[in-house]
Design a protein around this motif. Structure first.
Motif, PDB file in Angstrom:
ATOM      1  N   UNK A   1      16.170  10.406  98.609  1.00 52.27           N
ATOM      2  CA  UNK A   1      17.145  10.435  97.528  1.00 52.27           C
ATOM      3  C   UNK A   1      17.812   9.072  97.358  1.00 52.27           C
ATOM      4  N   UNK A   2      18.148   8.442  98.477  1.00 49.20           N
ATOM      5  CA  UNK A   2      18.783   7.121  98.422  1.00 49.20           C
ATOM      6  C   UNK A   2      17.860   6.103  97.769  1.00 49.20           C
ATOM      7  N   UNK A   3      16.588   6.172  98.090  1.00 49.55           N
ATOM      8  CA  UNK A   3      15.619   5.235  97.513  1.00 49.55           C
ATOM      9  C   UNK A   3      15.492   5.449  95.999  1.00 49.55           C
ATOM     10  N   UNK A   4      15.487   6.709  95.575  1.00 46.12           N
ATOM     11  CA  UNK A   4      15.390   7.010  94.144  1.00 46.12           C
ATOM     12  C   UNK A   4      16.641   6.532  93.406  1.00 46.12           C
ATOM     13  N   UNK A   5      17.810   6.731  94.000  1.00 49.36           N
ATOM     14  CA  UNK A   5      19.046   6.253  93.379  1.00 49.36           C
ATOM     15  C   UNK A   5      19.078   4.726  93.310  1.00 49.36           C
ATOM     16  N   UNK A   6      18.569   4.096  94.338  1.00 52.60           N
ATOM     17  CA  UNK A   6      18.526   2.629  94.362  1.00 52.60           C
ATOM     18  C   UNK A   6      17.640   2.095  93.239  1.00 52.60           C
ATOM     19  N   UNK A   7      16.483   2.731  93.041  1.00 55.58           N
ATOM     20  CA  UNK A   7      15.576   2.296  91.978  1.00 55.58           C
ATOM     21  C   UNK A   7      16.239   2.438  90.607  1.00 55.58           C
ATOM     22  N   UNK A   8      16.896   3.542  90.388  1.00 61.27           N
ATOM     23  CA  UNK A   8      17.554   3.755  89.103  1.00 61.27           C
ATOM     24  C   UNK A   8      18.644   2.712  88.879  1.00 61.27           C
ATOM     25  N   UNK A   9      19.383   2.374  89.933  1.00 63.94           N
ATOM     26  CA  UNK A   9      20.453   1.391  89.815  1.00 63.94           C
ATOM     27  C   UNK A   9      19.884   0.009  89.505  1.00 63.94           C
ATOM     28  N   UNK A  10      18.784  -0.339  90.167  1.00 60.61           N
ATOM     29  CA  UNK A  10      18.157  -1.635  89.918  1.00 60.61           C
ATOM     30  C   UNK A  10      17.631  -1.734  88.489  1.00 60.61           C
ATOM     31  N   UNK A  11      17.085  -0.618  87.979  1.00 64.50           N
ATOM     32  CA  UNK A  11      16.552  -0.607  86.611  1.00 64.50           C
ATOM     33  C   UNK A  11      17.660  -0.775  85.572  1.00 64.50           C
ATOM     34  N   UNK A  12      18.882  -0.397  85.936  1.00 64.73           N
ATOM     35  CA  UNK A  12      20.003  -0.460  84.991  1.00 64.73           C
ATOM     36  C   UNK A  12      20.966  -1.609  85.295  1.00 64.73           C
ATOM     37  N   UNK A  13      20.553  -2.508  86.152  1.00 60.34           N
ATOM     38  CA  UNK A  13      21.442  -3.587  86.575  1.00 60.34           C
ATOM     39  C   UNK A  13      21.881  -4.456  85.403  1.00 60.34           C
ATOM     40  N   UNK A  14      20.926  -4.858  84.569  1.00 58.29           N
ATOM     41  CA  UNK A  14      21.258  -5.732  83.436  1.00 58.29           C
ATOM     42  C   UNK A  14      22.178  -5.019  82.449  1.00 58.29           C
ATOM     43  N   UNK A  15      21.902  -3.753  82.191  1.00 57.13           N
ATOM     44  CA  UNK A  15      22.723  -2.988  81.246  1.00 57.13           C
ATOM     45  C   UNK A  15      24.141  -2.810  81.777  1.00 57.13           C
ATOM     46  N   UNK A  16      24.272  -2.624  83.084  1.00 58.71           N
ATOM     47  CA  UNK A  16      25.601  -2.467  83.677  1.00 58.71           C
ATOM     48  C   UNK A  16      26.414  -3.745  83.538  1.00 58.71           C
ATOM     49  N   UNK A  17      25.769  -4.866  83.794  1.00 52.16           N
ATOM     50  CA  UNK A  17      26.505  -6.128  83.698  1.00 52.16           C
ATOM     51  C   UNK A  17      26.867  -6.446  82.250  1.00 52.16           C
ATOM     52  N   UNK A  18      25.998  -6.073  81.335  1.00 54.52           N
ATOM     53  CA  UNK A  18      26.263  -6.321  79.924  1.00 54.52           C
ATOM     54  C   UNK A  18      27.411  -5.446  79.396  1.00 54.52           C
ATOM     55  N   UNK A  19      27.387  -4.160  79.785  1.00 54.91           N
ATOM     56  CA  UNK A  19      28.417  -3.229  79.306  1.00 54.91           C
ATOM     57  C   UNK A  19      29.671  -3.253  80.159  1.00 54.91           C
ATOM     58  N   UNK A  20      29.549  -3.838  81.374  1.00 55.56           N
ATOM     59  CA  UNK A  20      30.643  -3.870  82.361  1.00 55.56           C
ATOM     60  C   UNK A  20      31.093  -2.461  82.748  1.00 55.56           C
ATOM     61  N   UNK A  21      30.092  -1.573  82.872  1.00 55.58           N
ATOM     62  CA  UNK A  21      30.328  -0.186  83.257  1.00 55.58           C
ATOM     63  C   UNK A  21      29.300   0.260  84.284  1.00 55.58           C
TER      64      UNK A  21
END
Length: 367
Positions: A241-261
């Motif tokens: 589960x941790x590995x799957x959550x990590x992958x999802x977070x990495x895939x959304x890294x750019x979007x998070x930094x852009x939206x600051x959310x």
């Protein structure tokens, strides 16, 4: 489980109050804003160290008061317990079980549990995802101390990450600390997903039975747990589960930094509720969604009983007045076992139907 006696001092609009309760049914009636809900709130607070109405303890302290005390005599797990909470403005609260200081609120949940049903819970199906997450979290924080600890740690990490993303434009160096909080969110998030999935499985099982009974066998209710898309198997072990959550977070890294959310993590989880295969939130009538909400709350009660071997204390806060006679009877016919508190605005047919003890609340005093 039952609350035999409750004492309040400086809590909400109760100056000083002591009351003994019936082991089965307690009907509490009075006009609005007299203290009925406050009474149920106190019983709920002592079962988990959290208010179902507010996030801060200072709001529980009476107007112009510096402190409040809540104390209850409880019988649960074939033992008697004395539970106490001391709330103080500007200082940390103090919790006690049998006069021994409790390090965390989990010590209270290990004594007794409550299920609170309020009129707003009838809109559980049609509200946003945050309302359904709170429903899951409130139940699991009482049932599983490890879940409560993991959720608290996850929320702290998420709040810190949100601050970093928000302030990084002016202070880019803050981004260097992101990996630490990402790791925390992944680690604790895996525990959150693990327990939520297990809980929703049981919820689906019991709610389907209640809904089928209330609808006369005409409708089928199903509940599915929805978490981040990378978690293909929420029943997997914690490392997976941790590995799957990590992958999802990495895939959304750019979007998070852009939206600051914070866009990735179980703080976005939801329940998908369907009636006869159609999403209830969009396609079901008001009556159908109310029946589904009833089924979820009664299912929550059954889960507590199966985990602890005892029914939790059931708190019905003026909810019956919001139901038609058919659904009122459906609820009343399923609460015969265990202790129940029911608030209402008038001393009506509940007294003759349920028996037990009747209390009148007026101006923060119980008669």
């Amino acid at each position: 489980m039952r609350v035999d006696r409750l004492e309040l001092e400086g809590f909400r609009n109760y100056e000083r109050q002591a009351v003994a309760f019936d082991p089965q049914c307690n009907v509490i009636w009075g006009e609005n804003a007299q203290g009925k809900t406050n009474l149920l709130e106190a019983i709920a607070y002592l079962s988990c160290g959290r208010s179902p109405r507010t996030r801060t303890d200072r709001e529980l302290i009476g107007f112009a008061k510096d402190s409040a005390r809540l104390s209850a005599q409880v019988f649960a797990r074939e033992r008697e317990f004395q539970i106490q909470a001391d709330l103080m403005r500007g200082r940390r609260r103090r919790l006690w079980v049998n006069q021994v200081p409790a390090k965390t609120a989990a010590a209270l949940s290990e004594v007794y549990n409550t299920v609170l049903f309020r009129p707003e819970d009838l809109f559980l199906i049609r509200e946003g995802a945050a309302v359904r997450r709170r429903f899951i979290d409130h139940a699991l924080c009482q049932l599983r101390p490890r879940y409560a600890a993991a959720l608290a740690a996850y929320n702290r990490a998420q709040e810190q990450k949100t601050r970093i993303l928000r302030d990084a434009e002016e202070r880019p160096s803050l981004l260097e600390t992101l990996p630490e909080f990402n790791d925390q969110m992944v680690r604790y998030g895996a525990v959150v997903v693990h327990y939520r999935f297990q809980f929703v499985q049981r919820l689906d099982e019991y709610a389907a039975i209640h809904h089928r009974e209330c609808s006369g066998g005409r409708e089928e209710l199903t509940i599915q747990y929805q978490t981040v898309s990378s978690v293909e198997d929420p029943s997997a072990d914690l490392p997976a589960l941790a590995e799957a959550l990590k992958k999802h977070m990495e895939d959304h890294q750019a979007a998070e930094r852009s939206s600051r959310l914070c866009l990735s993590g179980p703080h976005k989880d939801d329940l998908l509720v369907k009636i006869d295969g159609r999403e209830a939130k969009q396609y079901s009538s008001q009556g159908q969604t109310r029946t589904a909400a009833l089924a979820l709350k009664l299912a929550e009660r059954e889960i507590y009983r199966n985990v602890s071997g005892e029914y939790p204390v059931l708190l019905l806060d003026d909810v019956l007045s919001e139901l038609d006679p058919k659904r009122q009877d459906f609820v009343l016919n399923r609460i015969a076992e265990g202790q129940v508190f029911i608030t209402c605005c008038e001393e009506d047919r509940l007294t003759s139907l349920l028996g037990g003890q009747v209390f009148h609340v007026e101006h923060g005093a119980i008669h």
